[in-house]
Write a protein that holds these residues in place. Structure first.
Motif, PDB file in Angstrom:
ATOM      1  N   THR A 153     -27.465  28.010 -17.460  1.00 25.58           N
ATOM      2  CA  THR A 153     -27.180  29.267 -16.774  1.00 25.58           C
ATOM      3  C   THR A 153     -26.543  29.005 -15.415  1.00 25.58           C
ATOM      4  OG1 THR A 153     -29.321  29.366 -15.697  1.00 25.58           O
ATOM      5  CG2 THR A 153     -29.167  30.343 -17.907  1.00 25.58           C
ATOM      6  N   PHE A 154     -25.930  30.034 -14.869  1.00 21.02           N
ATOM      7  CA  PHE A 154     -25.277  29.920 -13.570  1.00 21.02           C
ATOM      8  C   PHE A 154     -26.295  29.583 -12.483  1.00 21.02           C
ATOM      9  CE2 PHE A 154     -23.887  31.806  -9.554  1.00 21.02           C
ATOM     10  CZ  PHE A 154     -22.739  31.050  -9.337  1.00 21.02           C
ATOM     11  N   GLU A 155     -27.489  30.155 -12.568  1.00 18.46           N
ATOM     12  CA  GLU A 155     -28.520  29.903 -11.558  1.00 18.46           C
ATOM     13  C   GLU A 155     -28.920  28.433 -11.546  1.00 18.46           C
ATOM     14  OE1 GLU A 155     -28.858  32.423 -13.837  1.00 18.46           O
ATOM     15  OE2 GLU A 155     -28.351  34.071 -12.480  1.00 18.46           O
ATOM     16  N   ILE A 156     -29.103  27.841 -12.719  1.00 19.64           N
ATOM     17  CA  ILE A 156     -29.484  26.434 -12.805  1.00 19.64           C
ATOM     18  C   ILE A 156     -28.344  25.542 -12.324  1.00 19.64           C
ATOM     19  CG2 ILE A 156     -30.087  24.568 -14.389  1.00 19.64           C
ATOM     20  CD1 ILE A 156     -31.659  26.624 -16.005  1.00 19.64           C
ATOM     21  N   LEU A 157     -27.128  25.866 -12.733  1.00 18.30           N
ATOM     22  CA  LEU A 157     -25.973  25.080 -12.310  1.00 18.30           C
ATOM     23  C   LEU A 157     -25.778  25.151 -10.797  1.00 18.30           C
ATOM     24  CD1 LEU A 157     -23.596  23.309 -13.108  1.00 18.30           C
ATOM     25  CD2 LEU A 157     -22.257  25.389 -13.446  1.00 18.30           C
ATOM     26  N   SER A 158     -25.932  26.337 -10.225  1.00 11.93           N
ATOM     27  CA  SER A 158     -25.756  26.457  -8.774  1.00 11.93           C
ATOM     28  C   SER A 158     -26.870  25.724  -8.032  1.00 11.93           C
ATOM     29  CB  SER A 158     -25.688  27.927  -8.358  1.00 11.93           C
ATOM     30  OG  SER A 158     -26.877  28.598  -8.693  1.00 11.93           O
ATOM     31  N   ALA A 159     -28.094  25.749  -8.545  1.00  7.93           N
ATOM     32  CA  ALA A 159     -29.182  24.994  -7.923  1.00  7.93           C
ATOM     33  C   ALA A 159     -28.911  23.494  -7.991  1.00  7.93           C
ATOM     34  CB  ALA A 159     -30.508  25.333  -8.601  1.00  7.93           C
ATOM     35  N   LEU A 160     -28.410  23.016  -9.105  1.00  9.45           N
ATOM     36  CA  LEU A 160     -28.075  21.598  -9.260  1.00  9.45           C
ATOM     37  C   LEU A 160     -26.952  21.203  -8.309  1.00  9.45           C
ATOM     38  CD1 LEU A 160     -28.597  18.964 -10.827  1.00  9.45           C
ATOM     39  CD2 LEU A 160     -26.905  19.737 -12.484  1.00  9.45           C
ATOM     40  N   MET A 161     -25.937  22.056  -8.179  1.00  9.83           N
ATOM     41  CA  MET A 161     -24.828  21.762  -7.267  1.00  9.83           C
ATOM     42  C   MET A 161     -25.310  21.750  -5.821  1.00  9.83           C
ATOM     43  SD  MET A 161     -21.755  23.880  -9.200  1.00  9.83           S
ATOM     44  CE  MET A 161     -21.090  24.437  -7.677  1.00  9.83           C
ATOM     45  N   LEU A 162     -26.188  22.663  -5.450  1.00  7.36           N
ATOM     46  CA  LEU A 162     -26.736  22.686  -4.089  1.00  7.36           C
ATOM     47  C   LEU A 162     -27.559  21.432  -3.824  1.00  7.36           C
ATOM     48  CD1 LEU A 162     -27.031  24.264  -1.456  1.00  7.36           C
ATOM     49  CD2 LEU A 162     -29.036  25.364  -2.440  1.00  7.36           C
ATOM     50  N   PHE A 163     -28.374  21.020  -4.792  1.00  2.42           N
ATOM     51  CA  PHE A 163     -29.147  19.785  -4.661  1.00  2.42           C
ATOM     52  C   PHE A 163     -28.230  18.584  -4.465  1.00  2.42           C
ATOM     53  CE2 PHE A 163     -30.530  16.002  -7.027  1.00  2.42           C
ATOM     54  CZ  PHE A 163     -31.581  15.597  -6.210  1.00  2.42           C
ATOM     55  N   ALA A 164     -27.174  18.493  -5.271  1.00  2.36           N
ATOM     56  CA  ALA A 164     -26.241  17.369  -5.170  1.00  2.36           C
ATOM     57  C   ALA A 164     -25.556  17.347  -3.809  1.00  2.36           C
ATOM     58  CB  ALA A 164     -25.204  17.446  -6.288  1.00  2.36           C
ATOM     59  N   PHE A 165     -25.146  18.500  -3.323  1.00  2.63           N
ATOM     60  CA  PHE A 165     -24.467  18.566  -2.023  1.00  2.63           C
ATOM     61  C   PHE A 165     -25.404  18.161  -0.892  1.00  2.63           C
ATOM     62  CE2 PHE A 165     -23.440  21.080   1.795  1.00  2.63           C
ATOM     63  CZ  PHE A 165     -22.237  20.480   2.120  1.00  2.63           C
TER      64      PHE A 165
END
Length: 115
Positions: free
Chosen positions: A2-14
């Motif tokens: 989902t978009f929520e999981i993907l955005s959380a993963l991208m925020l974690f990576a950043f």
């Protein structure tokens, strides 16, 4: 995914890539001690290892731990054993080993990936 999981993963990576964690501090020290050219394998190893970690999390490595709970226990035991080994090495190091020696060298690519 989902978009929520993907955005959380991208925020974690950043956030993980820009905060002064152990990898960034080791790279800073290695660059200061050995120069940028000799530190390049270490830099590439950190970037590759971090990318590998994010990809494994994204693929759902936790599902492995859910399917086989013993793997999570094994990981915990190995992690604690490794930390105790590191603590022992630090506690028993001599003063001479703490300074810069002629045989000192920066981390290799593979060592940095594994770290």
């Amino acid at each position: 995914m989902t978009f929520e999981i993907l955005s959380a993963l991208m925020l974690f990576a950043f956030v993980s890539s820009i905060t002064p964690g152990p990898n960034n501090l080791m790279l800073m020290a290695s660059g200061a001690n050995y120069g940028v050219k000799r530190t390049l394998p270490h830099m590439l190893g950190v970037a590759s290892g971090f990318t590998l970690m994010v990809v494994l999390v994204g693929l759902g490595i936790m599902q492995l731990f859910d399917a086989f709970p013993i793997t999570y226990t094994v990981l915990k035991v190995l992690s604690v054993t490794y930390l105790l080994y590191l603590a022992y090495k630090i506690a028993t190091s001599s003063k001479a080993a703490q300074g810069k020696s002629a045989t000192a060298k920066p981390m290799t690519f593979l060592q940095a990936v594994m770290f």
